[in-house]
Scaffold this motif. Structure first.
Motif, PDB file in Angstrom:
ATOM      1  N   SER A  93       0.822  -1.209   0.000  1.00 15.23           N
ATOM      2  CA  SER A  93       0.000   0.000   0.000  1.00 15.23           C
ATOM      3  C   SER A  93       0.849   1.249   0.000  1.00 15.23           C
ATOM      4  CB  SER A  93      -0.911   0.015   1.226  1.00 15.23           C
ATOM      5  OG  SER A  93      -0.146   0.104   2.415  1.00 15.23           O
ATOM      6  N   ASN A  94       2.011   1.181   0.626  1.00 16.20           N
ATOM      7  CA  ASN A  94       2.800   2.402   0.706  1.00 16.20           C
ATOM      8  C   ASN A  94       3.747   2.581  -0.463  1.00 16.20           C
ATOM      9  OD1 ASN A  94       4.562   0.401   1.343  1.00 16.20           O
ATOM     10  ND2 ASN A  94       5.364   1.356   3.182  1.00 16.20           N
ATOM     11  N   THR A  95       3.695   1.702  -1.432  1.00 19.53           N
ATOM     12  CA  THR A  95       4.536   1.891  -2.606  1.00 19.53           C
ATOM     13  C   THR A  95       3.714   2.177  -3.849  1.00 19.53           C
ATOM     14  OG1 THR A  95       4.623  -0.475  -3.072  1.00 19.53           O
ATOM     15  CG2 THR A  95       6.375   0.438  -1.686  1.00 19.53           C
ATOM     16  N   GLY A  96       2.453   2.433  -3.662  1.00 21.00           N
ATOM     17  CA  GLY A  96       1.638   2.897  -4.774  1.00 21.00           C
ATOM     18  C   GLY A  96       1.378   1.836  -5.813  1.00 21.00           C
ATOM     19  N   ASN A  97       1.602   2.191  -7.032  1.00 21.67           N
ATOM     20  CA  ASN A  97       1.178   1.365  -8.148  1.00 21.67           C
ATOM     21  C   ASN A  97       2.345   0.886  -8.998  1.00 21.67           C
ATOM     22  OD1 ASN A  97      -1.127   3.789  -7.893  1.00 21.67           O
ATOM     23  ND2 ASN A  97      -1.888   1.686  -7.859  1.00 21.67           N
TER      24      ASN A  97
END
Lengths: 111, 115
Positions: A93-97
């Motif tokens: 979730s904390n590394t985006g896409n």
């Protein structure tokens, strides 16, 4: 990078429900499960994503196993427009896409 | 704002030439990503920006590739001394970074053919 395993191809009859499976046995506790689809000559299109609970939106439902080692994308009534390659992807979730796509499942919808 | 746009849609170049692609993301999106896709394969992550900062580069991104996002808005991807193996679809995506993740919006891509 956590890996996912999907069948190479599936077929469905038009207006029937479709269940697209995905195995992700190495998923970690903070990995989100994303589904994208790609129509021919188009960029990928977001379908749905979730963490632990089942999710519904206007396009599909996402059923996540209790141990989170597998999930299923459910298209409630397949249409010809749903014929595409469907990708199941994990991301923190904390590394985006920053997604690491596999080869996905090619869905054929039979009229 | 109709989505992520990429220019050009198609590019044919001779081996050894330099090429540059442009991506205009959705205006309020702070994250921008570049992917490469070859026939029959899923997209491969190349690099991403948060605002103007390039935060991660894949090992697929050789020294001949450079990406910029100078003012945190549009981005360019340049390939120097192109090789036939660079022939692929180059996809750009943008998203808004929030806890729990959001959907990424992809452009239609730039198809590069190196002859």
């Amino acid at each position: 990078d956590a890996k996912t395993t999907q069948p190479n191809s599936m077929e469905s009859n038009e207006e029937e429900p479709v269940h697209l499976p995905c195995n992700h046995s190495t998923i970690s506790g903070t990995d989100y499960i994303h589904w994208y689809r790609q129509l021919p000559s188009q960029g990928p299109e977001y379908v749905i994503h979730g963490l632990t609970s089942n999710v519904n939106n206007r396009m599909a439902s996402l059923a996540i196993a209790e141990d989170r080692k597998s999930s299923t994308l459910i298209l409630h009534r397949a249409t010809l427009r749903d014929a595409a390659v469907y990708y199941c992807i994990l991301s923190l979730s904390n590394t985006g896409n920053q997604f690491y796509f596999g080869t996905g499942t090619s869905l054929t919808v039979i009229p | 704002d109709t989505g992520v746009s990429q220019d050009p849609r198609h590019k044919i170049t001779k081996r050894g030439q330099n090429v540059t692609f442009r991506c205009d993301p959705i205006s309020e999106h702070n994250r921008l990503y570049w992917y490469r896709q070859t026939l029959g394969q899923g997209p491969e992550f190349l690099t991403y920006f948060q605002n103007e900062a390039q935060l991660e580069k894949s090992r697929l991104l050789s020294d001949r590739f450079s990406a910029e996002r100078p003012k945190g808005s549009f981005s360019t991807l340049e390939i120097q001394r192109t090789e036939q193996g660079d022939s692929a679809m180059y996809l750009c995506a943008s998203s808004l970074l929030v806890r729990g993740g959001t959907e990424a919006f992809f452009g239609q891509g730039t198809r590069l053919t190196v002859v």
